[in-house]
Scaffold this motif. Structure first.
Motif, PDB file in Angstrom:
ATOM      1  N   VAL A   1       0.839  -1.207   0.000  1.00 28.42           N
ATOM      2  CA  VAL A   1       0.000   0.000   0.000  1.00 28.42           C
ATOM      3  C   VAL A   1       0.872   1.256   0.000  1.00 28.42           C
ATOM      4  O   VAL A   1       0.645   2.191  -0.770  1.00 28.42           O
ATOM      5  N   GLY A   2       1.876   1.272   0.859  1.00 26.11           N
ATOM      6  CA  GLY A   2       2.761   2.425   0.923  1.00 26.11           C
ATOM      7  C   GLY A   2       3.536   2.634  -0.355  1.00 26.11           C
ATOM      8  O   GLY A   2       3.747   3.776  -0.803  1.00 26.11           O
ATOM      9  N   ARG A   3       3.971   1.534  -0.990  1.00 32.23           N
ATOM     10  CA  ARG A   3       4.741   1.675  -2.222  1.00 32.23           C
ATOM     11  C   ARG A   3       3.900   2.210  -3.369  1.00 32.23           C
ATOM     12  O   ARG A   3       4.410   2.884  -4.264  1.00 32.23           O
ATOM     13  N   LEU A   4       2.602   1.901  -3.354  1.00 35.26           N
ATOM     14  CA  LEU A   4       1.720   2.481  -4.359  1.00 35.26           C
ATOM     15  C   LEU A   4       1.720   4.003  -4.220  1.00 35.26           C
ATOM     16  O   LEU A   4       1.780   4.737  -5.217  1.00 35.26           O
ATOM     17  N   GLY A   5       1.687   4.481  -2.982  1.00 38.64           N
ATOM     18  CA  GLY A   5       1.760   5.921  -2.757  1.00 38.64           C
ATOM     19  C   GLY A   5       3.081   6.510  -3.198  1.00 38.64           C
ATOM     20  O   GLY A   5       3.128   7.610  -3.779  1.00 38.64           O
ATOM     21  N   ILE A   6       4.171   5.791  -2.940  1.00 42.77           N
ATOM     22  CA  ILE A   6       5.485   6.273  -3.372  1.00 42.77           C
ATOM     23  C   ILE A   6       5.539   6.387  -4.892  1.00 42.77           C
ATOM     24  O   ILE A   6       6.077   7.360  -5.443  1.00 42.77           O
ATOM     25  N   ALA A   7       4.978   5.404  -5.596  1.00 46.40           N
ATOM     26  CA  ALA A   7       4.970   5.430  -7.058  1.00 46.40           C
ATOM     27  C   ALA A   7       4.133   6.579  -7.603  1.00 46.40           C
ATOM     28  O   ALA A   7       4.359   7.039  -8.733  1.00 46.40           O
ATOM     29  N   MET A   8       3.182   7.066  -6.823  1.00 48.52           N
ATOM     30  CA  MET A   8       2.320   8.164  -7.259  1.00 48.52           C
ATOM     31  C   MET A   8       2.921   9.538  -6.975  1.00 48.52           C
ATOM     32  O   MET A   8       2.509  10.535  -7.581  1.00 48.52           O
ATOM     33  N   THR A   9       3.874   9.605  -6.052  1.00 51.72           N
ATOM     34  CA  THR A   9       4.303  10.902  -5.541  1.00 51.72           C
ATOM     35  C   THR A   9       5.005  11.755  -6.599  1.00 51.72           C
ATOM     36  O   THR A   9       4.680  12.946  -6.772  1.00 51.72           O
ATOM     37  N   GLY A  10       5.965  11.205  -7.320  1.00 53.82           N
ATOM     38  CA  GLY A  10       6.723  11.991  -8.285  1.00 53.82           C
ATOM     39  C   GLY A  10       5.856  12.580  -9.379  1.00 53.82           C
ATOM     40  O   GLY A  10       5.898  13.789  -9.653  1.00 53.82           O
ATOM     41  N   ILE A  11       5.037  11.746 -10.022  1.00 54.64           N
ATOM     42  CA  ILE A  11       4.182  12.244 -11.101  1.00 54.64           C
ATOM     43  C   ILE A  11       3.100  13.160 -10.541  1.00 54.64           C
ATOM     44  O   ILE A  11       2.646  14.098 -11.206  1.00 54.64           O
ATOM     45  N   GLY A  12       2.701  12.910  -9.275  1.00 49.56           N
ATOM     46  CA  GLY A  12       1.733  13.807  -8.641  1.00 49.56           C
ATOM     47  C   GLY A  12       2.292  15.208  -8.486  1.00 49.56           C
ATOM     48  O   GLY A  12       1.581  16.214  -8.674  1.00 49.56           O
ATOM     49  N   ILE A  13       3.574  15.313  -8.151  1.00 41.05           N
ATOM     50  CA  ILE A  13       4.219  16.628  -8.035  1.00 41.05           C
ATOM     51  C   ILE A  13       4.256  17.319  -9.396  1.00 41.05           C
ATOM     52  O   ILE A  13       4.041  18.535  -9.502  1.00 41.05           O
ATOM     53  N   VAL A  14       4.509  16.556 -10.450  1.00 40.68           N
ATOM     54  CA  VAL A  14       4.516  17.137 -11.798  1.00 40.68           C
ATOM     55  C   VAL A  14       3.166  17.784 -12.108  1.00 40.68           C
ATOM     56  O   VAL A  14       3.088  18.937 -12.552  1.00 40.68           O
ATOM     57  N   TRP A  15       2.084  17.028 -11.885  1.00 48.32           N
ATOM     58  CA  TRP A  15       0.744  17.561 -12.167  1.00 48.32           C
ATOM     59  C   TRP A  15       0.447  18.787 -11.312  1.00 48.32           C
ATOM     60  O   TRP A  15      -0.098  19.784 -11.799  1.00 48.32           O
ATOM     61  N   LEU A  16       0.790  18.723 -10.023  1.00 44.54           N
ATOM     62  CA  LEU A  16       0.461  19.813  -9.111  1.00 44.54           C
ATOM     63  C   LEU A  16       1.210  21.092  -9.470  1.00 44.54           C
ATOM     64  O   LEU A  16       0.608  22.179  -9.564  1.00 44.54           O
TER      65      LEU A  16
ATOM     66  N   HIS B   1       2.718  21.898 -12.291  1.00 40.88           N
ATOM     67  CA  HIS B   1       2.337  22.407 -13.609  1.00 40.88           C
ATOM     68  C   HIS B   1       1.000  23.136 -13.540  1.00 40.88           C
ATOM     69  O   HIS B   1       0.822  24.199 -14.163  1.00 40.88           O
ATOM     70  N   ALA B   2       0.043  22.595 -12.787  1.00 48.68           N
ATOM     71  CA  ALA B   2      -1.251  23.266 -12.650  1.00 48.68           C
ATOM     72  C   ALA B   2      -1.101  24.615 -11.950  1.00 48.68           C
ATOM     73  O   ALA B   2      -1.829  25.572 -12.250  1.00 48.68           O
ATOM     74  N   ARG B   3      -0.140  24.704 -11.055  1.00 47.71           N
ATOM     75  CA  ARG B   3       0.054  25.925 -10.277  1.00 47.71           C
ATOM     76  C   ARG B   3       0.830  26.977 -11.062  1.00 47.71           C
ATOM     77  O   ARG B   3       0.569  28.171 -10.926  1.00 47.71           O
ATOM     78  N   THR B   4       1.772  26.563 -11.893  1.00 51.43           N
ATOM     79  CA  THR B   4       2.656  27.507 -12.579  1.00 51.43           C
ATOM     80  C   THR B   4       2.433  27.570 -14.085  1.00 51.43           C
ATOM     81  O   THR B   4       2.860  28.526 -14.734  1.00 51.43           O
ATOM     82  N   GLY B   5       1.831  26.525 -14.662  1.00 51.74           N
ATOM     83  CA  GLY B   5       1.681  26.465 -16.112  1.00 51.74           C
ATOM     84  C   GLY B   5       2.962  26.129 -16.837  1.00 51.74           C
ATOM     85  O   GLY B   5       3.037  26.214 -18.065  1.00 51.74           O
ATOM     86  N   SER B   6       3.992  25.710 -16.104  1.00 52.22           N
ATOM     87  CA  SER B   6       5.317  25.458 -16.702  1.00 52.22           C
ATOM     88  C   SER B   6       5.766  24.022 -16.423  1.00 52.22           C
ATOM     89  O   SER B   6       5.853  23.615 -15.269  1.00 52.22           O
ATOM     90  N   TYR B   7       6.054  23.307 -17.495  1.00 51.23           N
ATOM     91  CA  TYR B   7       6.622  21.971 -17.318  1.00 51.23           C
ATOM     92  C   TYR B   7       8.072  22.057 -16.844  1.00 51.23           C
ATOM     93  O   TYR B   7       8.569  21.150 -16.178  1.00 51.23           O
ATOM     94  N   ALA B   8       8.749  23.141 -17.199  1.00 51.84           N
ATOM     95  CA  ALA B   8      10.126  23.310 -16.737  1.00 51.84           C
ATOM     96  C   ALA B   8      10.161  23.421 -15.218  1.00 51.84           C
ATOM     97  O   ALA B   8      10.993  22.790 -14.543  1.00 51.84           O
ATOM     98  N   ALA B   9       9.249  24.211 -14.655  1.00 54.88           N
ATOM     99  CA  ALA B   9       9.177  24.344 -13.197  1.00 54.88           C
ATOM    100  C   ALA B   9       8.784  23.014 -12.560  1.00 54.88           C
ATOM    101  O   ALA B   9       9.342  22.623 -11.521  1.00 54.88           O
ATOM    102  N   ALA B  10       7.835  22.324 -13.176  1.00 50.54           N
ATOM    103  CA  ALA B  10       7.408  21.031 -12.638  1.00 50.54           C
ATOM    104  C   ALA B  10       8.566  20.039 -12.645  1.00 50.54           C
ATOM    105  O   ALA B  10       8.767  19.285 -11.683  1.00 50.54           O
TER     106      ALA B  10
END
Length: 425
Positions: free
Chosen positions: A26-41, A43-52
């Protein structure tokens, strides 16, 4: 001959095994989600993939640097004490990222630095649980770990991407943190299967094993495997974009990831006899040969089939490096040893992504695949070096049919006095 499912069910019926393995999943599923989750968050906040990408990079670097230090603390103070502290810190870091109380770059680094090393903790528990004659079941246990990891990285990013595409990127990061904290707390509560602590003098002496060739060779091999991952990821994206079909990259990744799960499942289900070092040489050579056609094939179907073939060999290498790492260091530094492997893989992926990007810009996707082939050659050479320089080889007799015997007493001697398989010098 027992089926694959029967072998895994038998392993999980070992006293206390399912109680720690399932929370770690269960915990590892969350770990696998964290990196890409930061990308989405971001990018939504800044509009920049470079910042993400910058924030996600800070997250990955902090995770790679802090992981072995967390592992060292676990070996010294025990899993429960360190896990509780790490989980509280991780929850706080995620909260800072979600509310934007500090710059995203700082918050991302804090999230990575506090990420608990649940895979290493689970692997260390298997090592403590399967002692003596039951040590022959370790390849199956580590195959189960690799299988859980593969499924997590198939399902986790997809789940976060669904939430991000629906306009709720914060929900993806929050869900990831909830899974990490929930799984980690449940794992910490399973005190009966925690590896026993060792004395300060024993830890100091055992730490020297982290500088010996047997362990360093496995770390170098995992680093090369990380380079293979990173080079393949960038090259697949470049291939798909170069053909004007960027959506095809997802299908190519999916083909490799699916066979990755199948390969790990199949290897863990078989009875393991003979030399694991020779198994490692064979797996590295097969991965190199399977990836070679990527440097000249051009048809999408052929590329997909070749990536699927490479996916069969990757989990076998991961399983074998875990087993050989476990047998190359004393129990007093085992968690730290596992986390160094995780960090090496992350470093290889990050370094390859940067280097292969330049290679692809200067040439094409086939040149990028050439870097992956070179990494396969390096793994083959490293594994062959293990055969030449070791006076003893690691042998595994076939695993016993049943592994449900009661746990050994809580106070155990070091693995070198309990295992029947010879340890790596």
């Amino acid at each position: 001959m027992p089926s694959a499912s029967a072998n895994y069910r038998t392993l999980l019926r070992t006293s206390g095994a399912a109680a720690f393995f399932l929370p770690a999943v269960v915990g590892r599923l969350g770990i696998a989600m964290t990196g890409i989750g930061i990308v989405w968050l971001v990018h939504a906040r800044t509009g920049s993939y470079a910042a993400a990408g910058l924030v996600t990079g800070a997250f990955a670097v902090a995770d790679a640097v802090a992981g072995p230090q967390i592992g060292r603390l676990v070996d010294r103070f025990g899993q429960a004490r360190v896990l509780y502290c790490a989980l509280v810190a991780h929850a706080g870091a995620v909260a800072l990222l979600l509310v934007g109380a500090v710059p995203d770059l700082v918050a991302g680094a804090l999230v990575g630095a506090t990420l608990p090393q649940l895979g290493a903790l689970s692997a260390a528990r298997w090592s403590a649980l399967l002692l003596g004659e039951r040590a022959a079941a370790l390849p199956t246990a580590f195959a189960l770990e690799a299988l859980a990891n593969g499924v997590s990285y198939l399902a986790g990013p997809a789940l976060v991407s669904v939430l991000g595409a629906a306009g709720r990127p914060g929900a993806g990061v929050l869900l990831a943190a909830a899974l990490v904290v929930g799984g980690g707390l449940a794992l910490a509560a399973q005190r009966r299967t925690m590896p026993p602590l060792t004395g300060r003098a024993e830890r100091r002496h055992a730490g020297r094993a982290l500088f010996r060739s047997a362990f360093l060779r496995q770390v170098a091999l995992v680093l090369a495997l990380g380079v293979f991952f990173g080079a393949t990821q960038v090259s697949v994206a470049a291939y798909a974009v170069g053909r004007g079909t960027p959506d095809a990259a997802a299908l190519l990744y999916f083909a490799a990831n699916c066979t990755n799960v199948v390969g790990g499942w199949a290897y863990g289900a078989r009875r393991h006899g003979g030399s694991l070092r020779r198994h490692q040489v064979t797996a590295a050579a097969c991965l190199t040969l399977a990836s070679l056609p990527l440097t000249f094939l051009d048809a999408p179907l052929a590329i997909g089939a070749t990536l699927a073939l490479t996916g069969l060999a990757v989990p076998v290498l991961l399983i074998l490096t875990t087993v050989l790492t476990e047998s190359s260091v004393p129990r007093a530094v085992l968690t730290q040893a596992f986390t160094w492997g995780n960090s090496a893989s992350a470093a290889g992926i990050a370094g390859a992504a940067a280097i292969v990007g330049r290679v692809v810009d200067a040439g094409d996707a086939h040149a990028g695949f050439g870097v992956a082939v070179a990494a396969g050659v390096a793994m083959t050479v490293l594994s062959l070096g293990g055969l030449r320089t070791s006076s003893q080889d690691v042998q595994m007799s076939p695993a016993p049919a049943h592994t449900t015997a009661p746990n050994p007493p809580a106070r155990r001697r070091d693995a070198s006095t309990n295992r029947k398989a010879p340890r790596i010098p």
